[in-house]
Motif scaffolding. Structure first.
Motif, PDB file in Angstrom:
ATOM      1  N   PRO A 217       0.792  -1.236   0.000  1.00  0.00           N
ATOM      2  CA  PRO A 217       0.000   0.000   0.000  1.00  0.00           C
ATOM      3  C   PRO A 217       0.825   1.286   0.000  1.00  0.00           C
ATOM      4  CG  PRO A 217      -0.205  -1.147   2.104  1.00  0.00           C
ATOM      5  CD  PRO A 217       0.526  -2.074   1.184  1.00  0.00           C
ATOM      6  N   LEU A 218       2.099   1.222   0.365  1.00  0.00           N
ATOM      7  CA  LEU A 218       2.910   2.444   0.271  1.00  0.00           C
ATOM      8  C   LEU A 218       3.408   2.657  -1.153  1.00  0.00           C
ATOM      9  CD1 LEU A 218       5.055   2.522   3.540  1.00  0.00           C
ATOM     10  CD2 LEU A 218       2.771   3.435   3.107  1.00  0.00           C
ATOM     11  N   ALA A 222      -1.503   1.703  -3.322  1.00  0.00           N
ATOM     12  CA  ALA A 222      -2.203   2.909  -2.842  1.00  0.00           C
ATOM     13  C   ALA A 222      -3.434   3.241  -3.679  1.00  0.00           C
ATOM     14  CB  ALA A 222      -1.239   4.092  -2.813  1.00  0.00           C
ATOM     15  N   LYS A 251      -4.293   9.484  10.482  1.00  0.00           N
ATOM     16  CA  LYS A 251      -4.265   8.481   9.404  1.00  0.00           C
ATOM     17  C   LYS A 251      -3.639   9.072   8.158  1.00  0.00           C
ATOM     18  CE  LYS A 251      -8.045   5.380  10.508  1.00  0.00           C
ATOM     19  NZ  LYS A 251      -9.479   5.237  10.405  1.00  0.00           N
ATOM     20  N   LYS A 252      -2.936   8.255   7.407  1.00  0.00           N
ATOM     21  CA  LYS A 252      -2.371   8.704   6.134  1.00  0.00           C
ATOM     22  C   LYS A 252      -3.482   8.825   5.093  1.00  0.00           C
ATOM     23  CE  LYS A 252       2.434   7.474   5.853  1.00  0.00           C
ATOM     24  NZ  LYS A 252       3.470   6.650   5.242  1.00  0.00           N
ATOM     25  N   VAL A 253      -3.418   9.832   4.264  1.00  0.00           N
ATOM     26  CA  VAL A 253      -4.372   9.933   3.161  1.00  0.00           C
ATOM     27  C   VAL A 253      -3.689   9.304   1.955  1.00  0.00           C
ATOM     28  CG1 VAL A 253      -5.910  11.452   1.876  1.00  0.00           C
ATOM     29  CG2 VAL A 253      -5.118  12.136   4.149  1.00  0.00           C
ATOM     30  N   MET A 254      -4.206   8.168   1.539  1.00  0.00           N
ATOM     31  CA  MET A 254      -3.532   7.436   0.463  1.00  0.00           C
ATOM     32  C   MET A 254      -3.629   8.220  -0.847  1.00  0.00           C
ATOM     33  SD  MET A 254      -2.381   5.266   2.329  1.00  0.00           S
ATOM     34  CE  MET A 254      -1.691   3.775   1.676  1.00  0.00           C
ATOM     35  N   GLY A 255      -2.565   8.098  -1.660  1.00  0.00           N
ATOM     36  CA  GLY A 255      -2.531   8.861  -2.908  1.00  0.00           C
ATOM     37  C   GLY A 255      -1.893  10.230  -2.731  1.00  0.00           C
ATOM     38  N   PHE A 256      -1.345  10.487  -1.541  1.00  0.00           N
ATOM     39  CA  PHE A 256      -0.659  11.768  -1.299  1.00  0.00           C
ATOM     40  C   PHE A 256       0.742  11.530  -0.771  1.00  0.00           C
ATOM     41  CE2 PHE A 256      -4.978  13.057  -1.551  1.00  0.00           C
ATOM     42  CZ  PHE A 256      -4.907  14.295  -2.169  1.00  0.00           C
ATOM     43  N   GLY A 257       1.621  12.461  -1.097  1.00  0.00           N
ATOM     44  CA  GLY A 257       2.999  12.382  -0.632  1.00  0.00           C
ATOM     45  C   GLY A 257       3.839  11.596  -1.612  1.00  0.00           C
ATOM     46  N   HIS A 258       5.114  11.886  -1.618  1.00  0.00           N
ATOM     47  CA  HIS A 258       6.035  11.165  -2.487  1.00  0.00           C
ATOM     48  C   HIS A 258       7.451  11.362  -1.992  1.00  0.00           C
ATOM     49  CE1 HIS A 258       8.026   9.676  -6.090  1.00  0.00           C
ATOM     50  NE2 HIS A 258       6.888   9.050  -6.310  1.00  0.00           N
ATOM     51  N   ARG A 259       8.256  10.330  -2.099  1.00  0.00           N
ATOM     52  CA  ARG A 259       9.638  10.432  -1.647  1.00  0.00           C
ATOM     53  C   ARG A 259      10.426  11.454  -2.462  1.00  0.00           C
ATOM     54  NH1 ARG A 259      13.027   6.852   0.812  1.00  0.00           N
ATOM     55  NH2 ARG A 259      11.419   6.691   2.388  1.00  0.00           N
ATOM     56  N   LEU A 304       0.731  18.423   1.403  1.00  0.00           N
ATOM     57  CA  LEU A 304       1.074  17.249   0.581  1.00  0.00           C
ATOM     58  C   LEU A 304       0.413  17.325  -0.792  1.00  0.00           C
ATOM     59  CD1 LEU A 304       0.526  14.482   3.287  1.00  0.00           C
ATOM     60  CD2 LEU A 304       2.734  15.067   2.257  1.00  0.00           C
ATOM     61  N   VAL A 308       0.645   9.816  -8.296  1.00  0.00           N
ATOM     62  CA  VAL A 308       0.040   9.124  -9.450  1.00  0.00           C
ATOM     63  C   VAL A 308      -1.174   8.280  -9.079  1.00  0.00           C
ATOM     64  CG1 VAL A 308       1.535   7.070  -9.305  1.00  0.00           C
ATOM     65  CG2 VAL A 308       0.667   7.787 -11.523  1.00  0.00           C
ATOM     66  N   ASP A 309      -1.148   7.743  -7.842  1.00  0.00           N
ATOM     67  CA  ASP A 309      -2.216   6.830  -7.447  1.00  0.00           C
ATOM     68  C   ASP A 309      -3.527   7.540  -7.126  1.00  0.00           C
ATOM     69  OD1 ASP A 309      -0.935   4.360  -7.704  1.00  0.00           O
ATOM     70  OD2 ASP A 309       0.165   4.685  -5.853  1.00  0.00           O
TER      71      ASP A 309
HETATM   72  N1  ACO Z   1      -0.949  11.348   4.467  1.00  0.00           N
HETATM   73  C1  ACO Z   1      -0.653  11.973   5.639  1.00  0.00           C
HETATM   74  N2  ACO Z   1       0.603  12.262   6.010  1.00  0.00           N
HETATM   75  C2  ACO Z   1       1.596  11.902   5.159  1.00  0.00           C
HETATM   76  C3  ACO Z   1       1.349  11.260   3.936  1.00  0.00           C
HETATM   77  C4  ACO Z   1       0.022  10.989   3.605  1.00  0.00           C
HETATM   78  N3  ACO Z   1      -0.272  10.384   2.461  1.00  0.00           N
HETATM   79  N4  ACO Z   1       2.521  11.038   3.301  1.00  0.00           N
HETATM   80  C5  ACO Z   1       3.458  11.532   4.111  1.00  0.00           C
HETATM   81  N5  ACO Z   1       2.912  12.047   5.230  1.00  0.00           N
HETATM   82  C6  ACO Z   1       3.614  12.675   6.333  1.00  0.00           C
HETATM   83  C7  ACO Z   1       4.295  11.593   7.177  1.00  0.00           C
HETATM   84  O1  ACO Z   1       3.456  11.096   8.188  1.00  0.00           O
HETATM   85  C8  ACO Z   1       5.490  12.335   7.705  1.00  0.00           C
HETATM   86  O2  ACO Z   1       5.068  13.151   8.773  1.00  0.00           O
HETATM   87  P1  ACO Z   1       5.976  13.321  10.086  1.00  0.00           P
HETATM   88  O3  ACO Z   1       7.256  13.937   9.588  1.00  0.00           O
HETATM   89  O4  ACO Z   1       5.158  14.194  10.960  1.00  0.00           O
HETATM   90  O5  ACO Z   1       6.174  11.945  10.614  1.00  0.00           O
HETATM   91  C9  ACO Z   1       5.886  13.254   6.566  1.00  0.00           C
HETATM   92  O6  ACO Z   1       4.685  13.460   5.809  1.00  0.00           O
HETATM   93  C10 ACO Z   1       6.965  12.660   5.669  1.00  0.00           C
HETATM   94  O7  ACO Z   1       6.482  11.413   5.174  1.00  0.00           O
HETATM   95  P2  ACO Z   1       7.309  10.076   5.066  1.00  0.00           P
HETATM   96  O8  ACO Z   1       6.402   8.921   5.340  1.00  0.00           O
HETATM   97  O9  ACO Z   1       8.561  10.171   5.879  1.00  0.00           O
HETATM   98  O10 ACO Z   1       7.669  10.115   3.542  1.00  0.00           O
HETATM   99  P3  ACO Z   1       8.338   8.960   2.731  1.00  0.00           P
HETATM  100  O11 ACO Z   1       9.145   9.596   1.700  1.00  0.00           O
HETATM  101  O12 ACO Z   1       8.980   7.969   3.618  1.00  0.00           O
HETATM  102  O13 ACO Z   1       7.071   8.196   2.113  1.00  0.00           O
HETATM  103  C11 ACO Z   1       5.200   7.763   0.805  1.00  0.00           C
HETATM  104  C12 ACO Z   1       6.541   8.480   0.876  1.00  0.00           C
HETATM  105  C13 ACO Z   1       5.378   6.287   1.209  1.00  0.00           C
HETATM  106  C14 ACO Z   1       4.690   7.839  -0.616  1.00  0.00           C
HETATM  107  C15 ACO Z   1       4.211   8.440   1.781  1.00  0.00           C
HETATM  108  O14 ACO Z   1       4.005   9.779   1.378  1.00  0.00           O
HETATM  109  C16 ACO Z   1       2.909   7.695   1.879  1.00  0.00           C
HETATM  110  O15 ACO Z   1       2.796   6.753   2.669  1.00  0.00           O
HETATM  111  N6  ACO Z   1       1.877   8.089   1.073  1.00  0.00           N
HETATM  112  C17 ACO Z   1       0.626   7.382   1.047  1.00  0.00           C
HETATM  113  C18 ACO Z   1       0.747   6.113   0.218  1.00  0.00           C
HETATM  114  C19 ACO Z   1       0.826   6.396  -1.258  1.00  0.00           C
HETATM  115  O16 ACO Z   1       0.082   7.183  -1.799  1.00  0.00           O
HETATM  116  N7  ACO Z   1       1.760   5.694  -1.921  1.00  0.00           N
HETATM  117  C20 ACO Z   1       1.946   5.800  -3.378  1.00  0.00           C
HETATM  118  C21 ACO Z   1       3.216   6.529  -3.679  1.00  0.00           C
HETATM  119  S1  ACO Z   1       3.440   6.738  -5.399  1.00  0.00           S
HETATM  120  C22 ACO Z   1       3.819   5.175  -5.945  1.00  0.00           C
HETATM  121  O17 ACO Z   1       4.451   4.410  -5.305  1.00  0.00           O
HETATM  122  C23 ACO Z   1       3.325   4.807  -7.181  1.00  0.00           C
END
Ligand code: ACO
Length: 372
Positions: A217-218, A222, A251-259, A304, A308-309
């Motif tokens: 799911p990460l 997602a 809770k994490k909002v899926m589909g948001f954030g990226h490394r 955030l 793509v997801d």
């Molecule tokens: N919702 C809420 N908070 C978030 C999210 C999110 N989607 N993504 C990141 N954050 C927060 C983290 O909790 C963290 O907060 P903190 O510093 O207070 O602990 C901060 O933002 C940094 O996030 P990390 O998890 O350290 O970022 P990382 O680079 O390790 O992870 C990832 C990137 C896995 C994509 C993450 O953003 C995430 O879990 N997103 C949701 C799952 C998702 O959409 N995955 C698809 C990615 S694209 C792909 O693979 C095709």
């Protein structure tokens, strides 16, 4: 001090794909993703990724024919799939069936670029068949033979519907989605494929490792979590309270954030436009409107960006694709990128074997079990 998750570590040289996280740009072999989404086809992008340049007409025809002629999967694999538990996850099925394919490929262990390109063609052609067949099998329907006179996207939708001709908008929408998901540098699943390939194992093993990694799911998983969330929210009016609750529960909002992307993911921007256009065409923009509202709130509250997801979920939903096939569709596309990276790794190989920063105890003396 090691940064967790290999963040910012450059682990390979590659001429396939570049992700510019600050500008929000993605290029395949020099071509901007939006240019390819507007003008190219998935088959052409497969060629680009594998050969590093756009094909001539003849070269594209040859590859397309290869991809069309290899869509059937061995009868034993179909039989095995029919024996799988009907509630098996499509990604479990894909991982297992792809692993099984190698036993039916006489070239499975052959080394060198030519046999590996042939295997990459077979895998790219057969993965959509596995995904579509599983949906038919688990629903107690007959599998249909793949068509051999159309694009991969067209044939996938045709097989998935049990043999109905798909409409042109759906075919082109899926094709664009496949272009946008085709490669993404050293994402987790591609890295897994390269690590496997670097041991000089076969391409089937590398792709099986990649599929298992994409499932999480990460990563690719997602998009299925996004549609679950959209369905749970159910209406535009419920977006705000639902997100407030999620934020309160951390809770994490899926589909948001990226490394890598610290700004808009260019794939999300393309898929956003597609989601809006599809909604308008279908006379119901509910799923796009909800998604746009979620995007606005998550950006404002958490800073955030959608990845793509996020918008692929509403696109696939509007195309009528079963929600647990979203990640397998990602695999259908990413197979092209995995293969490109495996071929690149084989061509200039060295075992990938990093070190760990040991943080455990040292110099302990063994204590007999009755003395502990
Ligand atoms: N919702 C809420 N908070 C978030 C999210 C999110 N989607 N993504 C990141 N954050 C927060 C983290 O909790 C963290 O907060 P903190 O510093 O207070 O602990 C901060 O933002 C940094 O996030 P990390 O998890 O350290 O970022 P990382 O680079 O390790 O992870 C990832 C990137 C896995 C994509 C993450 O953003 C995430 O879990 N997103 C949701 C799952 C998702 O959409 N995955 C698809 C990615 S694209 C792909 O693979 C095709």
């Amino acid at each position: 001090m090691v940064k967790a998750g290999l963040e910012d570590i450059v682990a390979a040289s590659s001429s396939i794909c570049d992700v510019n996280g600050t500008e929000g740009r993605l290029i395949y072999c020099g071509y901007d993703i939006s240019d390819l989404a507007d003008n190219s086809t998935f088959e052409e992008v497969v060629y680009l990724l594998w050969y590093g340049r756009l094909p001539t007409k003849t070269e594209l025809e040859t590859l397309t024919k290869g991809l069309q002629a290899n869509r059937r999967i061995p009868e034993d694999v179909v039989k095995a799939m029919k024996a799988y538990p009907k509630d098996a996850l499509p990604m479990e099925v894909l991982r297992t069936a792809v692993s099984m394919l190698s036993m039916y490929d006489k070239e499975a262990e052959d080394k060198g670029r030519e046999p590996n390109v042939r295997k990459a063609i077979r895998l790219t052609a057969q993965i959509p068949t596995i995904v579509a067949y599983w949906d038919l099998i688990r629903n107690g329907k007959e599998v249909v033979a793949p068509k051999e006179d159309c694009s991969l996207s067209h044939n996938f939708l045709y097989m998935l519907s049990g043999g109905k001709e798909p409409d042109a908008v759906a075919v082109r929408s899926l094709d664009i989605a496949l272009i946008l998901h085709a490669d993404h540098e050293l994402n987790a699943s591609t890295f897994a494929a390269r690590v496997a390939a670097a041991t000089e194992t076969d391409i089937y093993s590398a792709i099986t490792a990649a599929i298992g990694t994409l499932k999480g799911p990460l990563h690719g998983g997602a998009n299925q979590e996004v549609i679950k969330m959209l369905l749970e929210i159910g209406s535009l009016a419920n977006v705000e309270p639902h997100l407030e609750k999620m934020f309160a529960e951390h809770k994490k909002v899926m589909g948001f954030g990226h490394r890598v992307y610290k700004t808009t993911d260019p794939r999300a921007a393309n898929l956003r436009r597609m989601s809006e256009a599809l909604g308008k065409q279908m006379g119901d923009t509910k799923w796009f409107d909800m998604s746009a509202k979620i995007e606005e709130i998550v950006k404002a509250d958490k800073g955030l960006n959608a990845n793509v997801d996020f918008y692929s979920a509403s696109v696939y939903y509007m195309l009528g694709i079963p929600t647990d096939l979203y990640t397998p569709i990602f695999a259908i596309s990413r197979m092209s990128g995995w293969a490109a990276h495996v071929l690149e790794q084989y061509a200039n190989n060295r075992l990938i074997r990093p070190r760990a920063d040991y943080t455990g105890e040292r110099n302990l003396k063994y204590v007999a079990i009755d003395k502990r």
